[in-house]
Scaffold this active site. Structure first.
Site, PDB file in Angstrom:
ATOM      1  N   THR A 118     -29.933  35.299  23.628  1.00  0.00           N
ATOM      2  CA  THR A 118     -29.086  36.409  23.918  1.00  0.00           C
ATOM      3  C   THR A 118     -29.405  37.616  23.404  1.00  0.00           C
ATOM      4  O   THR A 118     -30.345  37.571  22.514  1.00  0.00           O
ATOM      5  CB  THR A 118     -27.521  36.141  23.130  1.00  0.00           C
ATOM      6  OG1 THR A 118     -27.237  37.108  23.046  1.00  0.00           O
ATOM      7  CG2 THR A 118     -27.948  35.400  21.899  1.00  0.00           C
ATOM      8  N   CYS A 168     -28.959  41.920  28.872  1.00  0.00           N
ATOM      9  CA  CYS A 168     -27.992  40.910  28.774  1.00  0.00           C
ATOM     10  C   CYS A 168     -28.323  39.692  29.554  1.00  0.00           C
ATOM     11  O   CYS A 168     -28.640  39.970  30.812  1.00  0.00           O
ATOM     12  CB  CYS A 168     -26.230  41.136  28.909  1.00  0.00           C
ATOM     13  SG  CYS A 168     -25.433  39.750  28.815  1.00  0.00           S
TER      14      CYS A 168
END
Length: 231
Positions: free
Chosen positions: A83, A197
């Site tokens: 992430t 992202c």
């Protein structure tokens, strides 16, 4: 071959992409029945998301550090945090483990520098776009100028990530909104766009735009493969 430690589940939608890319990459390099040596600790993203949105980053750091320590004990040689946003607490995690973290921003910056790109647009969660832990690292350590969308655009990008992509929803209307934001950043001088992202590449592909896209999930996975193979 080194064993790759993964902190995943944030969200699992992109963690499965990491798993696939890592195994495909090792197979392509080694051939036959070879696959990646992986230790995965997949977290409950609802717990993390709730803490993110009340700004309790120390609590998220505690959760991820504990998870990273478990990965280390299981025998991982280095850690991949699956992430972008949770790299905000990467320094705290690193202080709690002995194995190195393969930083997603560093891997992305090296790919940009190799292509001669020094001015980029950044898409990601509101935390990644607005706070310094990611973009300032690109500026200070790699000399890459970073442009972010305006407030309304940032709200759109953030909302689509949490309310659609992390739930596995792919909405063509949202894709068009993202493409308009990408074009706007390009018009402001961005030579390329960081899909900052790990879920964004589920929505927007390079075939959708002429503006070069840098998919951080793919870049991070490739860097992990190279490190695992000692390349």
């Amino acid at each position: 071959m080194l064993t790759i430690g993964l902190l995943g589940g944030m969200s699992w939608e992109s963690t499965q992409t990491y798993y696939q890319l890592l195994n495909e990459g090792i197979k392509q390099d080694r051939g036959g029945l070879h696959s990646a040596k992986i230790i995965l600790n997949s977290l409950d993203f609802a717990d993390i998301e709730a803490l993110q949105h009340v700004g309790d980053w120390p609590a998220t750091a505690d959760i991820l550090t504990s998870a990273a320590q478990a990965v280390e004990r299981a025998g991982a040689d280095f850690l991949v945090i699956c992430t972008n946003t949770m790299h905000k607490v990467a320094p705290a995690i690193q202080s709690g483990i002995k194995i190195p973290i393969l930083h997603i921003a560093d891997a992305t910056a090296l790919a940009l520098k190799a292509a001669g790109i020094d001015r980029v647009g950044l898409l990601g969660t509101r935390f990644t776009m607005e706070q310094d832990f990611y973009k300032q690292r690109l500026i200070d350590q790699f000399g890459i100028d970073v442009i972010i969308p305006d407030q309304t655009q940032r709200d759109t990008v953030h909302s689509v990530i949490y309310n659609e992509l992390c739930l596995g929803t792919i909405n063509p209307t949202s894709r068009q909104a993202y493409l308009a934001i990408i074009e706007s950043l390009s018009e402001q001088g961005a030579q390329a766009i960081i899909l900052g992202c790990t879920e964004i590449a589920l929505l927007v592909k390079q075939t959708d735009t002429s503006v070069p896209l840098y998919d951080t999930t793919e870049i991070h996975a490739k860097a992990a493969i190279s490190k695992a193979l000692g390349q």
